[in-house]
Design a protein around this motif. Structure first.
Motif, PDB file in Angstrom:
ATOM      1  N   LEU A 172       0.824  -1.204   0.000  1.00  0.00           N
ATOM      2  CA  LEU A 172       0.000   0.000   0.000  1.00  0.00           C
ATOM      3  C   LEU A 172       0.863   1.262   0.000  1.00  0.00           C
ATOM      4  CD1 LEU A 172      -2.957   0.980   0.111  1.00  0.00           C
ATOM      5  CD2 LEU A 172      -2.733   1.044   2.608  1.00  0.00           C
ATOM      6  N   ILE A 173       1.929   1.238   0.821  1.00  0.00           N
ATOM      7  CA  ILE A 173       2.843   2.388   0.862  1.00  0.00           C
ATOM      8  C   ILE A 173       3.544   2.569  -0.477  1.00  0.00           C
ATOM      9  CG2 ILE A 173       4.957   3.264   1.926  1.00  0.00           C
ATOM     10  CD1 ILE A 173       4.070   1.828   4.513  1.00  0.00           C
ATOM     11  N   ALA A 174       3.988   1.448  -1.061  1.00  0.00           N
ATOM     12  CA  ALA A 174       4.683   1.510  -2.350  1.00  0.00           C
ATOM     13  C   ALA A 174       3.763   2.045  -3.441  1.00  0.00           C
ATOM     14  CB  ALA A 174       5.199   0.124  -2.724  1.00  0.00           C
ATOM     15  N   GLU A 175       2.488   1.669  -3.369  1.00  0.00           N
ATOM     16  CA  GLU A 175       1.527   2.112  -4.382  1.00  0.00           C
ATOM     17  C   GLU A 175       1.288   3.620  -4.292  1.00  0.00           C
ATOM     18  OE1 GLU A 175      -3.162   1.276  -5.453  1.00  0.00           O
ATOM     19  OE2 GLU A 175      -2.017  -0.255  -4.366  1.00  0.00           O
ATOM     20  N   LYS A 176       1.280   4.160  -3.078  1.00  0.00           N
ATOM     21  CA  LYS A 176       1.018   5.583  -2.889  1.00  0.00           C
ATOM     22  C   LYS A 176       2.235   6.441  -3.214  1.00  0.00           C
ATOM     23  CE  LYS A 176      -2.588   5.044   0.633  1.00  0.00           C
ATOM     24  NZ  LYS A 176      -2.965   5.302   2.052  1.00  0.00           N
ATOM     25  N   SER A 177       3.412   5.839  -3.129  1.00  0.00           N
ATOM     26  CA  SER A 177       4.641   6.598  -3.405  1.00  0.00           C
ATOM     27  C   SER A 177       4.979   6.541  -4.888  1.00  0.00           C
ATOM     28  CB  SER A 177       5.803   6.037  -2.591  1.00  0.00           C
ATOM     29  OG  SER A 177       6.203   4.788  -3.115  1.00  0.00           O
ATOM     30  N   ASN A 178       5.882   7.393  -5.298  1.00  0.00           N
ATOM     31  CA  ASN A 178       6.348   7.383  -6.684  1.00  0.00           C
ATOM     32  C   ASN A 178       7.729   6.744  -6.802  1.00  0.00           C
ATOM     33  OD1 ASN A 178       4.071   8.702  -7.754  1.00  0.00           O
ATOM     34  ND2 ASN A 178       4.859  10.695  -7.052  1.00  0.00           N
ATOM     35  N   ASN A 179       8.121   6.025  -5.754  1.00  0.00           N
ATOM     36  CA  ASN A 179       9.441   5.402  -5.716  1.00  0.00           C
ATOM     37  C   ASN A 179       9.372   4.039  -6.407  1.00  0.00           C
ATOM     38  OD1 ASN A 179      11.860   4.123  -5.005  1.00  0.00           O
ATOM     39  ND2 ASN A 179      12.014   5.308  -3.108  1.00  0.00           N
ATOM     40  N   LYS A 180       9.946   3.967  -7.622  1.00  0.00           N
ATOM     41  CA  LYS A 180       9.881   2.719  -8.385  1.00  0.00           C
ATOM     42  C   LYS A 180      10.674   1.595  -7.729  1.00  0.00           C
ATOM     43  CE  LYS A 180       8.945   4.770 -12.913  1.00  0.00           C
ATOM     44  NZ  LYS A 180       9.375   4.880 -14.325  1.00  0.00           N
ATOM     45  N   GLU A 181      11.788   1.948  -7.087  1.00  0.00           N
ATOM     46  CA  GLU A 181      12.593   0.926  -6.416  1.00  0.00           C
ATOM     47  C   GLU A 181      11.798   0.290  -5.275  1.00  0.00           C
ATOM     48  OE1 GLU A 181      16.243   2.637  -5.162  1.00  0.00           O
ATOM     49  OE2 GLU A 181      17.052   2.847  -7.199  1.00  0.00           O
ATOM     50  N   LEU A 182      11.076   1.115  -4.531  1.00  0.00           N
ATOM     51  CA  LEU A 182      10.250   0.595  -3.433  1.00  0.00           C
ATOM     52  C   LEU A 182       9.145  -0.302  -3.980  1.00  0.00           C
ATOM     53  CD1 LEU A 182       9.535   0.528  -0.431  1.00  0.00           C
ATOM     54  CD2 LEU A 182       8.181   2.613  -0.778  1.00  0.00           C
ATOM     55  N   GLN A 183       8.585   0.073  -5.100  1.00  0.00           N
ATOM     56  CA  GLN A 183       7.530  -0.738  -5.703  1.00  0.00           C
ATOM     57  C   GLN A 183       8.062  -2.104  -6.132  1.00  0.00           C
ATOM     58  OE1 GLN A 183       5.944   1.666  -8.853  1.00  0.00           O
ATOM     59  NE2 GLN A 183       4.880   3.089  -7.472  1.00  0.00           N
ATOM     60  N   VAL A 184       9.288  -2.127  -6.672  1.00  0.00           N
ATOM     61  CA  VAL A 184       9.910  -3.399  -7.074  1.00  0.00           C
ATOM     62  C   VAL A 184      10.137  -4.281  -5.852  1.00  0.00           C
ATOM     63  CG1 VAL A 184      11.989  -4.463  -8.026  1.00  0.00           C
ATOM     64  CG2 VAL A 184      10.979  -2.472  -9.160  1.00  0.00           C
TER      65      VAL A 184
END
Length: 676
Positions: free
Chosen positions: A319-331
């Motif tokens: 959920l946090i990764a989805e709200k952020s624009n940090n692609k590394e965090l999303q990966v």
């Protein structure tokens, strides 16, 4: 010592369960020598282990029982129904003796005395018959020579087994040579004093057979590789030349079977050739090391809880990764989700146990109840390898026991009645298990008299359960059997007839998030179907939203999702909507849940597979797939049928788990009643 005693009790219970299962097979195949040997080995193991850990009563009892099966395996006694009754009663008694408090009770002590008397009577009568027979003196048993290769595993010492003692035990069988092999000994700096690096080759001259040799290794068979081969039907160790050659060859290193054979003289080879044809049936066997460990159920439960918390935490990370624009965090979040899903599947795989584990008690029930009622009933199992969650298996035992008890008491007719109806004298109960999607289906089918639906209707009207003019379908009529107090039995017995069976079945299966249904044909069969989820703790679900509340629908029930305008749903005739070239019924959940707020202009219809049909459930929004860690709602919501649990979303919001089958069955019942 308490820890060791607890481990012994666990292993002893496993052995008694195994013994009970083998005995039930042996009763139907009493000429099977492999089963006789297995029974004897289990008893021998119980005797040895109980003596080691101070369970004297079990040691004494199994020693006496072992005597009977030693007579059976030596063809000095025949298996009888009374003997099987005694042995199965002994299994129950040994279980009682494993509990110190239970074993001290007066009734258990009295049972112990009576069972020992029965065993003594059987043994004494057999010996008396043997003495009364005129026996022609047998030729003195001939001494044979065997080659034995004994390779202990490195970890054999950890079990308290001393391989030297095993080698010394050969002195009780005859004359032998023991040749140690230390070639596997590592360098001194890598030496582990708690490991065994030595193996042995033995040449044994004995009057005993290879089975007696194997009994020496009965407690170490899981921790060694064993090879036994007959070399000659004479005593080769009497020949000094052979003995000397063996010792000389052994001084140069490992012998091996082929080298030992090369040492036998030409004359001895020819003399033993006709015996080597028998030897061709290689009695050698390599015992596999068991690559498994015993883990307490408490540790598994704790592991499940930790994995559940990990899944919840992973949802928060996603959920946090989805709200952020940090692609590394999303990966990273995606990788953690993949790993947590794999960890979840593997962890729940550990808790899955085969249905076979509960089959023995059903076989025992059929055996004893059919004898009590004077009926001949065969119990057949298909799909016993199918696995279910340990918790589900434990909760399933009582319901199936009820069903089988009813099948024998109410369903299966007496032999005379069956013959008149053109059926085999022997009745049959089939327990069949198989996978269906993410569920397991268990069917219990008997070929008895079936259930008369008209009789059910009359009873239901008499009891005031339905109105005389009610127009119920066959399914609804049969479902009346699951109501509390409903029974078709004309008389009350200690087995059934009090109306406390099938309602318990339905309630307990519902507690497991399962379903139960009945199908029957008069004078042909009754088929009871149980549908169960594979696990109770984590499911793959479809997260949806109605107003401000979140709900999870089990993904295994979902067929498709469609979008409709609000007006099309509220104005639908008879709650039918047109989807994929056909009309299907649907339930408008906003109305069912009593939600008064303004609905969205576009609403979603989740199409659910229910029985053999499709049914729609309306929601405001479909959020997406979600791994739901299921939590109980507690006793306050125990009677709530539509909601079977809850889960915590990544942001801490609570989502309720819908039970679509309960919603649909309740809705259709209400709809049919309104129509009638």
């Amino acid at each position: 010592m308490d820890n060791f005693s607890e481990k012994f009790i666990e292993e002893a219970l496993d052995l008694t369960n195994d013994l009970e299962s083998v005995l039930l097979r042996f009763e139907k195949d009493s000429d099977n020598s492999e089963l006789i040997e297995r029974i004897f080995r289990i008893m021998h193991t119980l005797k040895g282990n109980s003596a080691m850990f101070g369970f004297t009563l079990i040691d004494q009892y199994t020693h006496q029982l072992e005597t009977i099966y030693d007579l059976i395996r030596n063809n000095k006694m025949k298996v009888t129904p009374d003997l099987m009754d005694l042995t199965l009663a002994s299994v129950d008694h040994i279980r009682n003796l494993l509990d110190s408090e239970t074993s001290a009770r007066d009734d258990v002590q009295e049972t112990h005395r009576k069972l020992l008397e029965r065993i003594g009577t059987i043994v004494n009568s057999t010996q008396q018959v043997k003495e009364e027979k005129t026996v022609t003196p047998d030729r003195k048993a001939e001494v044979r020579t065997f080659y034995i290769s004994f390779k202990p595993s490195e970890d054999i010492l950890a079990d308290g087994t001393n391989p030297l003692y095993l080698v010394e035990d050969f002195s009780a069988l005859g004359e032998y040579i023991a040749l140690p092999d230390s070639s596997a000994l590592p360098a001194f700096d890598k030496l582990d004093p708690e490991k065994c690096y030595t193996s042995w080759e033995l040449i044994l001259a004995t009057k005993e057979d290879d089975q007696k040799i194997r009994e020496i290794f009965i407690f170490a068979e899981d921790n060694c590789t064993l090879e036994i081969k007959e070399l000659s039907d004479t005593n080769l160790l009497e020949h000094k030349g052979f003995r000397g050659k063996v010792m000389e060859a052994a001084s140069k290193g490992h012998l091996g079977l082929s080298r030992v054979k090369d040492l036998i003289t030409h004359e001895e080879k020819e003399e033993g050739e006709h015996n080597h044809a028998r030897e061709g049936q290689d009695t050698a066997g390599k015992v596999k090391n068991i690559s498994s460990i015993r883990v307490s159920s408490e540790k598994l439960d704790e592991l499940i809880n930790l994995v559940s918390e990990l899944v919840t935490t992973q949802a928060g990370l996603s959920l946090i990764a989805e709200k952020s624009n940090n692609k590394e965090l999303q990966v990273v979040a995606e990788d953690v989700e993949k790993l947590s899903r794999r960890l979840r599947d593997n962890t729940f795989g550990i808790r899955l146990i085969p249905i076979e584990n509960m089959i023995t008690r059903f076989q025992r029930l059929v055996r004893e109840l059919s004898h009590e009622l004077g009926k001949d009933v065969a119990f057949v199992v298909e799909g016993s390898e199918i696995e279910l969650d340990k918790t589900i298996i434990e909760g399933l035992i009582d319901p199936i026991m009820h069903i089988i008890r009813n099948s024998i008491d109410h369903g299966i007719e007496n032999a005379e009645v069956r013959v008149k109806r053109g059926k085999p004298r022997q009745g049959k109960i089939l327990l069949k298990a198989y996978h269906s999607g993410s569920n397991v289906i268990i069917k219990i089918i008997d070929d008895g008299k079936g259930i008369d639906k008209e009789e059910i209707r009359k009873l239901a009207i008499t009891k005031g359960l339905i109105r005389p003019e009610a127009n119920l379908s066959s399914k609804d009529l049969l479902d009346l059997i699951f109501l509390p107090g409903f029974s078709t039995s004309e008389k009350i017995t200690k087995i059934s007839g009090r109306g406390v069976g099938m309602d318990v079945v339905k309630r307990k299966i519902s507690d497991l998030r399962g379903e139960v249904s009945i199908d029957t044909t008069v004078n042909e069969k009754t088929e009871i179907t149980i549908k169960l989820p594979l696990t109770l703790s984590i499911i793959d679900g479809l997260l949806v939203k109605i107003d401000e509340a979140f709900y999870v629908i089990p993904l295994s029930s979902v067929n498709r999702c469609f979008e409709f305008k609000h007006e099309a749903l509220v104005n639908a005739v008879n709650n039918l909507i047109y989807i994929n070239d056909g009309h299907i019924p649907f339930a408008y959940l906003r109305k069912e849940f009593g939600i008064k707020t303004q609905p969205p202009a576009l609403e979603q219809v989740i199409v659910i597979e229910y029985a053999d049909t499709l049914f729609g459930l309306t929601v405001d929004h479909v959020v997406g797939e979600y791994q739901a860690v299921l939590k109980s709602l507690g006793t306050m919501y125990k009677e709530q049928d539509f909601i079977s649990g809850a889960t915590i979303l990544g942001d801490g919001t609570v989502a309720l788990l819908m039970d679509p089958n309960k919603i649909i069955s309740s809705y259709t019942f209400k709809y049919e009643n309104a129509a009638s």
